[in-house]
Scaffold this motif. Structure first.
Motif, PDB file in Angstrom:
ATOM      1  N   PHE A 182      -5.368  -2.616 -10.398  1.00 28.42           N
ATOM      2  CA  PHE A 182      -6.649  -2.783  -9.724  1.00 28.42           C
ATOM      3  C   PHE A 182      -6.592  -3.855  -8.638  1.00 28.42           C
ATOM      4  CE2 PHE A 182      -7.779  -1.025 -13.866  1.00 28.42           C
ATOM      5  CZ  PHE A 182      -8.739  -0.081 -13.548  1.00 28.42           C
ATOM      6  N   HIS A 183      -5.423  -4.122  -8.076  1.00 35.43           N
ATOM      7  CA  HIS A 183      -5.316  -5.231  -7.129  1.00 35.43           C
ATOM      8  C   HIS A 183      -4.714  -4.801  -5.799  1.00 35.43           C
ATOM      9  CE1 HIS A 183      -4.949  -9.406  -5.809  1.00 35.43           C
ATOM     10  NE2 HIS A 183      -3.777  -9.073  -5.326  1.00 35.43           N
ATOM     11  N   THR A 184      -5.357  -5.215  -4.710  1.00 40.97           N
ATOM     12  CA  THR A 184      -4.788  -5.121  -3.376  1.00 40.97           C
ATOM     13  C   THR A 184      -5.374  -6.246  -2.543  1.00 40.97           C
ATOM     14  OG1 THR A 184      -4.602  -3.791  -1.359  1.00 40.97           O
ATOM     15  CG2 THR A 184      -6.578  -3.469  -2.668  1.00 40.97           C
ATOM     16  N   ASP A 185      -4.580  -6.782  -1.602  1.00 45.02           N
ATOM     17  CA  ASP A 185      -5.143  -7.810  -0.730  1.00 45.02           C
ATOM     18  C   ASP A 185      -5.860  -7.188   0.460  1.00 45.02           C
ATOM     19  OD1 ASP A 185      -2.897  -6.906   0.556  1.00 45.02           O
ATOM     20  OD2 ASP A 185      -2.001  -8.874   0.887  1.00 45.02           O
ATOM     21  N   HIS A 186      -5.743  -5.861   0.663  1.00 47.63           N
ATOM     22  CA  HIS A 186      -6.572  -5.180   1.648  1.00 47.63           C
ATOM     23  C   HIS A 186      -8.001  -5.127   1.117  1.00 47.63           C
ATOM     24  CE1 HIS A 186      -2.585  -3.063   2.795  1.00 47.63           C
ATOM     25  NE2 HIS A 186      -2.719  -4.209   3.427  1.00 47.63           N
ATOM     26  N   LEU A 187      -8.968  -4.976   2.004  1.00 50.36           N
ATOM     27  CA  LEU A 187     -10.364  -5.018   1.560  1.00 50.36           C
ATOM     28  C   LEU A 187     -10.643  -3.934   0.533  1.00 50.36           C
ATOM     29  CD1 LEU A 187     -13.077  -6.447   1.912  1.00 50.36           C
ATOM     30  CD2 LEU A 187     -13.655  -4.722   3.647  1.00 50.36           C
ATOM     31  N   PHE A 188     -10.058  -2.754   0.720  1.00 46.06           N
ATOM     32  CA  PHE A 188     -10.163  -1.661  -0.247  1.00 46.06           C
ATOM     33  C   PHE A 188      -8.782  -1.049  -0.460  1.00 46.06           C
ATOM     34  CE2 PHE A 188     -14.279  -1.437   2.150  1.00 46.06           C
ATOM     35  CZ  PHE A 188     -15.066  -1.997   1.159  1.00 46.06           C
TER      36      PHE A 188
END
Length: 709
Positions: A182-188
Motif C-alpha cells: 500500500f505504499h508509493t511516494d507518488h501521489l497515487f
C-alpha cells in the motif's frame, strides 16, 4: 515505481529475511484436483534413512519448547548468528535468496560472455547489468538523466500543469490484494486486475500515496523512536536538496516535510486499507471532480494515459478527497519542492555517489539499521533480475528447476489441497451451504508451480536497454511495466498470468483469480529438499504451501468466491463463528511485544496469522496421511511430529535489527518471524509432541486454541 537503487536490494533483503511468503502472485497453469485422499509425497520414498532436515545444532535445549518455541528451535543459532553489515536481518529466507542471487550472477556473467546479438533478451540482460556497474558514466552524467523531470517540475505555474506532472508520474507500484503493498511516494499508485465484483475483465484501481517514509505512522506517531526518525528525515531532505544545488535548501526542505505531514493526515490507516469492502468504489470519470474536488482530474488522467477509462476503482475515497484538496490548497511552491525532492530520492541510488550515500544513510542506516551498503555487484544482480524478470527466469529454471522437481512439488501441493479439503469436510461449526461454497472454491483453485507455461512469459521486444545509462534503463523499465499494465485494461482476465518471476523467493495467493504461484526459487533447501524426511518437507515448504492455500479462506480471501468475485457466500451463523474465531487470533497476537512498548497489531496481521494457523494445520494432516497408517521413524532422536514442528519453527529462523523490526511492526501485514513460529501453540499435536504443560508460557487451554479451518 520500484526504487532504482540500493533500495530494491535492501527491500528484498528485508522482505526475505524478515518476511514471509506474501499473501498472493503470477504464471503456469496446473489444475488442482478435487479434494481426495492425498498421495504419499515422493520425498517419502527417496531413501530408507532420509536426512531429518532439522538443524540439530541450532536447537537450544536449555529452553523449554512450551515457554518459547522459537528460541528452543533456533536459540543456539541465534547466539552465534551475525547479521551481515549490508543487511537488516539474517535467516533462512536470506540463505535461499543469497544462493539464488549467486545463481543469477552466474547466469548474467555467462550471458555476457556469449556476446549475444543486439536486441535479444540476452543482450538486454548483459547491457542492463553492465550499465548498472558503470559508475564512471554515472558520475559523468550527474543529474542529466532526470533533468527533463526536474525541468518539468520547475516549470509548474498553475494547478493544471501540476496535475499534468502528477499524472505523468503515475506507475503500477501498489498491489493491495496480492502483495498487500500500500505504499508509493507518488501521489497515487495504480493497480490493474479484474474488478472486485466483475471477474470478466481488468480495471484500474487507484490507491493513496505521496509519502517517502514507510507509512503514515512515521509522521503521526507519538512514539519517541518515530519522532527521532522525523528529525533525521528533515535533515536528509535538506542534505539531498543541497547536494542537487537547490537554493535555500533548508527552507525548501521544510516545505517538503510540512506537505508530507499534511499528506499523512489525509491518508487512511493500513488496517482500514486492508478492508476490501471499503475498497469497492467504482467512480465514473465525472465522479472525481464531484467526490474529490481540487485536482484537475481531466489533466491528470490525460497525462496518466487513463482518459479512455469509463470507471476506476478508488480504493480509499476519503484519502482521495483529502489529497485532492491538498493539490488545490497547498502553495505551488510546496508541490514543486516536494516533487523535486521525490525525484531525487527515488533515483538517488543511480545518481552520482554523493546522492547514493545520502539516500543509503537515511533509508538504510536510519530506517532499517543497516550499517553498510551492499556491494554494487549484488545490487546490480537484483536490479537486473527485477528489470528483466522473465528473461532471467527462463535461464534460471532451465538450469536450476528440472521437471522432476516441479512434479514433486505438484504432488506435495495436491496433498495439501486434499488435506485442506478433508478439514473442510470435518468442520463441525460449518453449515452445509457454506461448506459447499468453500469446497467449490477449493476444487477450482488453480496452482502454478515453478514458472509460466510457454505462452505466458513476458515479451521484452519493446524495451530499450542501454549499455551505459543505468538510470535511463531503470526509468524505461518502470514506464515499460506501466504501459504493460495499461494494455490489460478492459480486456478479459488471463488467469494463467503470473505475478512473480521464477527466481523470486516467495509464494503467492491471488484472491481475484483463485489461484496460487509457487516460484522455483523458494522450492529449495532448507524449505524443500527431495532427499529429506517427509516430516521436514511438510513442516517447512508444506506449511508455506498450506499458508498460501489458506489465504483463499482468510479474512480477505474468504470474501471472494470460486470465480474471484467479491461475494458473501457465508450464512450469518458461519460468519459469526468465523469472526469470533479470528478475534481470538487478533487477541493472541496483540499480546506479543516486539520491542519495549511496541506490540504486534493483531488486526493488521490477521490475514497472515489465519493463513499460518490454517496452513500449518493442513500440513500436519497431510503429513500424517502421507504415512499411510505406518508409524513415523525416529531420526536423530526425534519423533516424526517433533521433526515436523521443529522444521516449521526453523523455517522462520530470523535475527533482525531493531530499526528494521520497528519498521516491520509498523508497516507490514506479516508478524515478525519469532511470533509466527509460535503458531504451533494452536495445534493439539504440538502439545503431545513436546509434552507442553499448563504452567508453561505458551500453553493455551484447548478452548483457547484457534482452529478456524
Amino acid at each position: 515505481m520500484q526504487r532504482t537503487s540500493w533500495i530494491l536490494a535492501a527491500a528484498v533483503a528485508m522482505a526475505l529475511s524478515a518476511c514471509s511468503p506474501s499473501s498472493n502472485s503470477d504464471q503456469q497453469k496446473t489444475a488442482t484436483p478435487a479434494a481426495s485422499a492425498p498421495k504419499p509425497a515422493t520425498a517419502a520414498t527417496v531413501a530408507a534413512k532420509p536426512d531429518s532436515g532439522v538443524d540439530m545444532a541450532g536447537i537450544d535445549h536449555s529452553v523449554k519448547p512450551g515457554d518459547n518455541f522459537f528460541d528452543y528451535a533456533n536459540g543456539a543459532w541465534l547466539k552465534t548468528a551475525t547479521i551481515p553489515d549490508d543487511r537488516s536481518s539474517i535467516g533462512n529466507f536470506l540463505t535461499i535468496y543469497e544462493r539464488t542471487q549467486k545463481r543469477i550472477d552466474d547466469i548474467i556473467e555467462n550471458t555476457a560472455k556469449s556476446n549475444p546479438a543486439a536486441g535479444t533478451d540476452d543482450r538486454k540482460i548483459a547491457d542492463y547489468y553492465a550499465a548498472y556497474m558503470d559508475t564512471a558514466a554515472i558520475e559523468k552524467m550527474g543529474l542529466q538523466p532526470i533533468q527533463p523531470e526536474l525541468d518539468a517540475i520547475a516549470k509548474i505555474k498553475n494547478r493544471k500543469e501540476l496535475a499534468e506532472v502528477l499524472g505523468s508520474r503515475l506507475r503500477q507500484d501498489e498491489d493491495p490484494v496480492n502483495n498487500t503493498d500500500f505504499h508509493t511516494d507518488h501521489l497515487f499508485g495504480l493497480f490493474v486486475a479484474q474488478g472486485l465484483t466483475d471477474p470478466s475483465h481488468n480495471i484500474a484501481y487507484l490507491l493513496q500515496g505521496g509519502l517517502t517514509m514507510p507509512s503514515r505512522d512515521y509522521y503521526l506517531s507519538d512514539d519517541k523512536a518515530m519522532a527521532g526518525f522525523r528529525d533525521k528525515y528533515k535533515a536528509y531532505i535538506a542534505a539531498l536538496l543541497k547536494q542537487a544545488g537547490t537554493p535555500n535548501a533548508e527552507a525548501e526542505a521544510k516545505r517538503v516535510f510540512d506537505l508530507e505531514m499534511k499528506i499523512a493526515k489525509a491518508q487512511e490507516s493500513l488496517v482500514d486499507s486492508q478492508d476490501v469492502h471499503k475498497a469497492n468504489n467504482l467512480w465514473s470519470m465525472s465522479d472525481f471532480a464531484k467526490k474529490a474536488p481540487g485536482l484537475d482530474w481531466n489533466a491528470y488522467f490525460k497525462a496518466a494515459g487513463l482518459s479512455d477509462q469509463k470507471v476506476i476503482d478508488v480504493w480509499q475515497p476519503k484519502a482521495f478527497a483529502g489529497l485532492s484538496k491538498l493539490v488545490a490548497d497547498a502553495p505551488l511552491a510546496d508541490w514543486r519542492a516536494l516533487l523535486r525532492f521525490h525525484t531525487l530520492d527515488e533515483h538517488a541510488g543511480l545518481l552520482p555517489q554523493a546522492y547514493a550515500d545520502l539516500a543509503f544513510d537515511f533509508h538504510g542506516k536510519t530506517l532499517t539499521g543497516v550499517p553498510k551498503q551492499q556491494p554494487r555487484e549484488k545490487r546490480a544482480i537484483a536490479a537486473t533480475s527485477y528489470a528483466l524478470g522473465d528473461a532471467v527466469g527462463k535461464l534460471y529454471v532451465k538450469q536450476y528447476f528440472p521437471p522432476e522437481a516441479k512434479k514433486q512439488v505438484e504432488d506435495l501441493v495436491n496433498n495439501l489441497v486434499a488435506a485442506f479439503g478433508s478439514r473442510l469436510d470435518n468442520l463441525e461449526w460449518m453449515t452445509p451451504a457454506t461448506r459447499a461454497k468453500a469446497k467449490e472454491k477449493l476444487d477450482t483453485l488453480k496452482v502454478f508451480v515453478g514458472y509460466p507455461d510457454a505462452g505466458h512469459w513476458r515479451n521484452y521486444d519493446g524495451l530499450k536497454v542501454s549499455a551505459d545509462n543505468p538510470l535511463a534503463n531503470a526509468m524505461a523499465v518502470s514506464k515499460f511495466n506501466y504501459d504493460f499494465a495499461l494494455s490489460k485494461l478492459g480486456k478479459p482476465v488471463d488467469r494463467a498470468d503470473w505475478w512473480m518471476t521464477p527466481q523470486t523467493v516467495n509464494a503467492l495467493n491471488i484472491p481475484l483469480e483463485n489461484s496460487l504461484n509457487f516460484p522455483a526459487a523458494i522450492l529449495q533447501p532448507p524449505f524443500f529438499d527431495p532427499k529429506a524426511d517427509p516430516a521436514h518437507n511438510y513442516g517447512a515448504i508444506g506449511a508455506i504451501i498450506g499458508h498460501e492455500i489458506s489465504h483463499s479462506f482468510d479474512n480477505m480471501g474468504s470474501q471472494f468466491d470460486a470465480q474471484g468475485r467479491m461475494h458473501n457466500w457465508w450464512t450469518p451463523a458461519d460468519a459469526k463463528h468465523f469472526k469470533e474465531a479470528t478475534q481470538k487470533l487478533v487477541d493472541q497476537f496483540n499480546q506479543y511485544v516486539a520491542l519495549p512498548g511496541l506490540h504486534v497489531n493483531g488486526e493488521q496481521t490477521l490475514g497472515e496469522n489465519i493463513a499460518d494457523v490454517s496452513g500449518l494445520t493442513a500440513a500436519y494432516i497431510a503429513y500424517h496421511k502421507s504415512l499411510n497408517g505406518k508409524p513415523a521413524p525416529v531420526i536423530d532422536g526425534l519423533t516424526g511430529d517433533q521433526r515436523f514442528f521443529l522444521s516449521f519453527g526453523q523455517a522462520w529462523r530470523s535475527k533482525m535489527r531493531e530499526a528494521a523490526l520497528r519498521q516491520r511492526v509498523n508497516t507490514d501485514v506479516h508478524a515478525p518471524p519469532q511470533f509466527r513460529a509460535e503458531t504451533v501453540r494452536n495445534l493439539d499435536g504440538w502439545y503431545k509432541a513436546f509434552d507442553v504443560q499448563p504452567d508453561q508460557k505458551l500453553y493455551l487451554k484447548p478452548e483457547q486454541r484457534v482452529q478456524i479451518w
